[in-house]
Design an enzyme around this catalytic site. Structure first.
Site, mmCIF file in Angstrom:
data_model
loop_
_atom_site.group_PDB
_atom_site.id
_atom_site.type_symbol
_atom_site.label_atom_id
_atom_site.label_comp_id
_atom_site.label_asym_id
_atom_site.label_seq_id
_atom_site.Cartn_x
_atom_site.Cartn_y
_atom_site.Cartn_z
ATOM 1 N N HIS A 14 -17.421 -36.634 -13.095
ATOM 2 C CA HIS A 14 -17.928 -36.936 -14.405
ATOM 3 C C HIS A 14 -18.391 -38.500 -14.483
ATOM 4 C CE1 HIS A 14 -17.694 -36.214 -18.982
ATOM 5 N NE2 HIS A 14 -18.462 -37.356 -18.791
ATOM 6 N N HIS A 16 -21.978 -40.924 -15.907
ATOM 7 C CA HIS A 16 -23.412 -41.191 -16.458
ATOM 8 C C HIS A 16 -23.877 -42.460 -15.742
ATOM 9 C CE1 HIS A 16 -22.201 -38.885 -20.369
ATOM 10 N NE2 HIS A 16 -20.854 -39.200 -20.024
ATOM 11 N N LEU A 17 -25.375 -41.841 -15.317
ATOM 12 C CA LEU A 17 -26.075 -42.922 -14.842
ATOM 13 C C LEU A 17 -27.258 -43.372 -15.670
ATOM 14 C CD1 LEU A 17 -26.283 -41.582 -11.342
ATOM 15 C CD2 LEU A 17 -25.074 -43.454 -12.104
ATOM 16 N N ARG A 18 -27.667 -42.450 -16.690
ATOM 17 C CA ARG A 18 -28.765 -42.977 -17.702
ATOM 18 C C ARG A 18 -29.943 -42.777 -16.736
ATOM 19 N NH1 ARG A 18 -24.867 -42.159 -21.279
ATOM 20 N NH2 ARG A 18 -23.741 -43.812 -21.844
ATOM 21 N N ASN A 42 -26.836 -35.763 -20.449
ATOM 22 C CA ASN A 42 -27.463 -36.182 -21.938
ATOM 23 C C ASN A 42 -28.412 -37.265 -21.953
ATOM 24 O OD1 ASN A 42 -25.093 -37.726 -21.095
ATOM 25 N ND2 ASN A 42 -24.464 -37.972 -22.862
ATOM 26 N N LYS A 100 -22.896 -28.116 -18.611
ATOM 27 C CA LYS A 100 -22.292 -29.111 -19.642
ATOM 28 C C LYS A 100 -22.344 -28.484 -21.011
ATOM 29 C CE LYS A 100 -19.793 -32.484 -20.925
ATOM 30 N NZ LYS A 100 -19.824 -33.835 -20.523
ATOM 31 N N HIS A 137 -16.916 -30.587 -23.017
ATOM 32 C CA HIS A 137 -16.476 -31.767 -23.765
ATOM 33 C C HIS A 137 -15.628 -31.274 -24.815
ATOM 34 C CE1 HIS A 137 -16.874 -35.687 -25.946
ATOM 35 N NE2 HIS A 137 -16.259 -35.336 -26.629
ATOM 36 N N HIS A 175 -12.593 -35.283 -19.264
ATOM 37 C CA HIS A 175 -11.744 -36.509 -19.931
ATOM 38 C C HIS A 175 -10.736 -35.897 -20.879
ATOM 39 C CE1 HIS A 175 -14.719 -35.400 -22.841
ATOM 40 N NE2 HIS A 175 -15.763 -36.153 -22.220
ATOM 41 N N LEU A 220 -15.369 -41.885 -26.284
ATOM 42 C CA LEU A 220 -15.201 -40.742 -26.838
ATOM 43 C C LEU A 220 -14.872 -39.656 -25.513
ATOM 44 C CD1 LEU A 220 -17.574 -40.356 -29.800
ATOM 45 C CD2 LEU A 220 -15.295 -40.534 -29.846
ATOM 46 N N ASP A 248 -16.064 -40.655 -16.256
ATOM 47 C CA ASP A 248 -16.923 -40.673 -17.543
ATOM 48 C C ASP A 248 -17.256 -42.318 -17.751
ATOM 49 O OD1 ASP A 248 -17.957 -40.122 -19.937
ATOM 50 O OD2 ASP A 248 -16.266 -40.150 -20.992
ATOM 51 N N HIS A 252 -23.415 -48.690 -21.533
ATOM 52 C CA HIS A 252 -24.368 -49.018 -22.736
ATOM 53 C C HIS A 252 -24.533 -50.537 -22.558
ATOM 54 C CE1 HIS A 252 -24.037 -45.367 -24.884
ATOM 55 N NE2 HIS A 252 -22.641 -45.228 -24.485
ATOM 56 N N ALA A 264 -20.299 -45.358 -27.613
ATOM 57 C CA ALA A 264 -18.943 -45.080 -27.432
ATOM 58 C C ALA A 264 -19.073 -44.889 -25.827
ATOM 59 C CB ALA A 264 -18.627 -43.542 -27.776
#
Length: 346
Positions: A14, A16-18, A42, A100, A137, A175, A220, A248, A252, A264
């Site tokens: 899980h 996030h790489l943006r 996302n 997802k 999620h 998560h 979150l 996760d 940011h 979050a």
């Protein structure tokens, strides 16, 4: 006392790489230690079709620094307009590894998510037929449910009814943060798995709120009471194959974390393996770290474990950068609040 530990190269189930400048800045932090990762979809706009997932995969590959090896495992963002045929085609072509499910409004960039599970049943039924996992999620988002209860309510009102209706659907509870989540995963069969983050093994809600608000601990699902953290630690270090690592890790820029309405996410890609070694050593379970970080996830997804190895050694207090500086802005690295003496050998 163990001072040196060699294990298969881990995976992150899980991540996030943006995109764009942020992707360029944070990808090396994951690729340094992890061989593969399930990539969250996302973005803005979200990754909702097989063609979009393939394009995003190509951007990740292009951003990988020379000399690093890393395989992005792509996912599709489930919406009430998702086409079952497109999902099946993307799976057949090897483009996506999972889909997802975000309840609408549950977390960052989730506003296009699902409001009515009945509207996505044709997609879920097709996924069950072809063996494509659903990453969930697991929180309800109705305002009348307290934020600390949303995971437990989701299990009772959404997840369990869904699994009873589609028992062959492979589901990852992403998560998990509660003892209820741990108990539900433990009671499941081999179609159910659960990821646990690095930061939820270390912080409880006091870390966010006691002595002033700590925005870089806000995530979150939000961290819960201490009893839930202890349940997560027991699950992660148990060796139970239902539980595996999903960091996760969610970058940011500081300006959006240290904000009146802060984003979050905890950014743990840089130091997860050192932190996990610390946690597993505290629990007397260093011999089970490889299962959690490198074996259980591939087993659930039907993939071979990595043949490469990494070695961790224990010595002087570890050092890592307080921030990763990207062209999008600085990103604060998760600080556990205590010294860590494990290092990943270069």
């Amino acid at each position: 006392m163990t001072q040196r530990l060699t294990l298969r190269r881990p995976d992150d189930w899980h991540l996030h790489l943006r995109d764009g400048a942020m992707l360029q800045g944070v990808l090396p932090e994951s690729a340094r230690h992890f061989a593969r990762a399930i990539i969250m979809p996302n973005l803005v706009p979200p990754v909702v079709t097989g063609a979009q997932a393939a394009a995003y995969r190509d951007r990740i590959r292009a951003a990988l620094p020379e000399g690093m090896t890393f395989t992005p495992l792509m996912t599709l963002y489930l919406t009430e307009g998702t086409d079952p045929a497109d999902v099946a085609a993307a799976h057949a072509e090897g483009i996506v590894t999972a889909v997802k499910l975000y309840p609408a409004g549950a977390t960052t960039n989730s506003h296009s998510g699902v409001r009515d599970i009945a509207k996505v049943m044709p997609v879920l039924e097709r996924m069950a037929e072809i063996g494509l996992p659903l990453c969930v999620h697991g929180e309800v988002t109705t305002h009348e449910v307290d934020i600390f209860d949303r995971e437990a309510v989701f299990i009772d009102t959404v997840l369990d009814p869904l699994r009873r209706r589609l028992p062959e659907l492979r589901v990852v509870m992403e998560h998990i943060t509660t003892e209820e989540g741990v108990a539900y995963a433990r009671a499941g069969n081999d179609t159910l798995g659960a990821t646990i983050t690095t930061h939820h093994l270390i912080i409880n809600r006091n870390h966010i709120l006691a002595g002033g608000i700590k925005p870089h601990y806000y995530c979150l699902p939000v961290a819960k009471r201490e009893k839930h953290r202890l349940a997560l630690r027991a699950a992660a270090t148990s060796g139970d194959p239902r539980f595996f690592l999903g960091t996760d890790s969610a970058p940011h820029v500081d300006a959006l974390k240290e904000h009146a309405c802060g984003c979050a996410g905890c950014f743990t890609a840089t130091n997860t393996m050192q932190l996990l070694a610390h946690v597993f050593e505290e629990e007397g379970a260093l011999d089970r770290l490889e299962a959690f970080a490198a074996l259980n996830g591939p087993r659930f997804y039907g993939l071979p474990p990595n043949e490469e190895r990494i070695t961790l050694t224990k010595g002087a207090a570890a050092q890592w950068p307080a921030k990763i500086f990207t062209e999008a802005g600085p990103v604060t690295v998760f600080d556990p609040g205590f010294p860590v003496h494990w290092h990943v050998e270069a």
